[in-house]
Design an enzyme around this catalytic site. Sequence first.
Site, PDB file in Angstrom:
ATOM      1  N   HIS A 109       0.322  -9.221   5.238  1.00 40.18           N
ATOM      2  CA  HIS A 109      -0.333  -8.327   4.292  1.00 40.18           C
ATOM      3  C   HIS A 109       0.123  -6.859   4.378  1.00 40.18           C
ATOM      4  O   HIS A 109      -0.321  -6.119   5.240  1.00 40.18           O
ATOM      5  CB  HIS A 109      -1.841  -8.424   4.511  1.00 40.18           C
ATOM      6  CG  HIS A 109      -2.624  -7.763   3.437  1.00 40.18           C
ATOM      7  ND1 HIS A 109      -2.765  -8.296   2.189  1.00 40.18           N
ATOM      8  CD2 HIS A 109      -3.284  -6.587   3.407  1.00 40.18           C
ATOM      9  CE1 HIS A 109      -3.499  -7.496   1.451  1.00 40.18           C
ATOM     10  NE2 HIS A 109      -3.823  -6.450   2.157  1.00 40.18           N
ATOM     11  N   ASP A 147       0.132 -14.584   3.872  1.00 36.47           N
ATOM     12  CA  ASP A 147      -0.936 -13.580   3.831  1.00 36.47           C
ATOM     13  C   ASP A 147      -2.302 -14.253   3.991  1.00 36.47           C
ATOM     14  O   ASP A 147      -2.714 -15.037   3.146  1.00 36.47           O
ATOM     15  CB  ASP A 147      -0.861 -12.833   2.493  1.00 36.47           C
ATOM     16  CG  ASP A 147      -1.696 -11.570   2.480  1.00 36.47           C
ATOM     17  OD1 ASP A 147      -2.664 -11.498   3.255  1.00 36.47           O
ATOM     18  OD2 ASP A 147      -1.382 -10.665   1.694  1.00 36.47           O
ATOM     19  N   SER A 205      -2.936  -4.242  -2.224  1.00 30.73           N
ATOM     20  CA  SER A 205      -4.151  -4.843  -1.656  1.00 30.73           C
ATOM     21  C   SER A 205      -5.354  -4.617  -2.586  1.00 30.73           C
ATOM     22  O   SER A 205      -5.281  -4.914  -3.767  1.00 30.73           O
ATOM     23  CB  SER A 205      -4.375  -4.267  -0.254  1.00 30.73           C
ATOM     24  OG  SER A 205      -5.330  -5.007   0.437  1.00 30.73           O
TER      25      SER A 205
END
Length: 652
Positions: free
Chosen positions: A641, A595, A509
């Site tokens: 995610h 995502d 991330s």
Amino acid sequence: QEGTKVPSKRKQNTSIVTSDLLHKNLLKSEQEHWNDISPTYKAMTKRIKEKLEKLHNTYALNSGSPRMRFGENVYFEENGCIFLAKADDDEGNADILFSIEDLGFSDAFIQRIRISPDQNYMAISLKSENSEEATCIIMKLGNFPVVEKVIPSVFSFEWAANDVLYYTTQKNLKCQNVFMTTFTYQKHTKLVYTEQDARFFVDLYCTKDRRFLTINSNSKTTSEVWLVDCRHPFESPALVQARTTGVFYHIEHRKEQLYILTTYGEPAEYKLMKAPVASSGKENWQLVYALEKKTKLVDFEMFSDDCIMFLKNAGHLYLNVISFVSHSVQSIQLPTWACEFELESHPEHTTSTCYFQLSSPVHPPKNFAYSFKENNLIEQAVQEVPIITNCHTTRLLAKSKDETLVPITVFHNKNSKELHRRPLLVHVYGAYGIDLNMSFKEEKLMLIEEGWILAYCHVRGGGEQGLSWHRDGCQNNKLKGLHDLRACIMLLHKLGFSQPKHTALAAASAGGVLAGALCNTDPALIRAMVLQAPFIDVLNTMMKTHLPLTIEEQEEWGNPLEDEKCMKYIKSYCPYQNIKPQRYPSVFITVYENDERIPLTGVLQYVQKLRKAALDHASRKSKKGNWIPNIILDVQANGSHCDSSWEHSLNE
């Protein structure tokens, strides 16, 4: 392609290809590349998968899920089912209350469980791997539990009374509405609160004594709390203190006093304050306890006569027990191997014991308890989980460019000889004031067993040393996190932990920003980089206000649309913007098609640009045996995610 000149004779509009088509072509070529290259790793994949399954069966299945205690009853979840057992009975005799499969939610997992005060209702949220949004199911309990209601797109929920549930709804990654719904007489649902500011996100919490339900509206820098009196759940919420820029606060309650965890006052770190319920404005807040410098508040739990603060200082975990009766503070150091806490979910307010689990990346969760009566820590010996004894934990400090000392946690096998020849996996995050994830993972233990060294760099931008640690690494301080990461890796090599040609860097991330930046500035420090759902095109993403998170993210990265200085600053470190022909490490990236947080197009363009730069460099240096890095993108059709089940993460 960037920098491609359009031949002047040809009309420009004929060369315009819609971005949608470009995206599809890029995706297709990456999928073909993946299909060509993945068979190379087949034998290795098989070996690793077998090892991980073996470790999972040894450790994860024994550690069990957290228990929820209500008087004589204990609620717990296992394998997609929720069970009810008697506290003093064998859990083998537990009754099953709920099963995911029976309701046809086969690909979902249970995210949150809340039991009503009279234990007649149970609210559960189910989330599938392919979506950020959860579904809330309310069960009426009894001899034959039945589904009472199903509410889609729910984020958080709490019981205000026996049959009154408050919940927030989620849309486009935002939570801005709070609803109340009732189940017995005069069933109805109504909107209770709406947040107007797009930077704020709303969630719900119940104070430990169940006296108040709190509606918490938080941005990245500021918060505001409204109280619902659980004795009068239909009355309008009351404001505690109007939002003040830069001030966070959270509310607990005990004996007509609000206990307020807040950053109000100097220094701007968390402190515990209190105020009467009737006059809750900040002018009436009185200090109860202030944290020491460079200390991170990990968790806080209220009991009838005490509260416990779970704290982290220089990588070590400890408890502070504050007695409201004797006004004393007791500090208890936890085992040195511990890196993560998990509190038992919803411990009882009046209990004399606080239960929690400790773990580290290479130590499976182990149960501990603190007894208020005995004033001591109890290690619970009932587990069959073997404790890892052959792993050494070392804590180091690296001196960054501005002389700031940056903590590093290192794990390696005690029996490893010649550490400078061993492979090293470095982890980094450094954003949003969030700590680097150090919970137990089977693959980390496997790497230790295979002779790897694991290093976790607690750089600025993360939260490891309190709120100032985050402030020092966000917005116009982002480069400090990069300097910290460079200093950490250089110190590891200097102390004989591996060397550049055996070093890999891992990030997920927003950690992709610092990892990707280091890959541009210091590619010679690492041999490989592994990224999961990485944020690597900061500049273009922060210029697109139609994306769901851009507005609220401005408090972390700045606003390049309105501030030219900020735009130049982001451009100076943004991984995508700074790719240039040079010798890059090999790169492996995993992304998820669904995502909502990381736009796929940005990652596709990053991979293409990186590959071109690496090839350009290789062709210029066209001497024999020139090394060309492997740059691989794995696009997962499932998963959202960085959030996946054991089976999914195993395949990954």
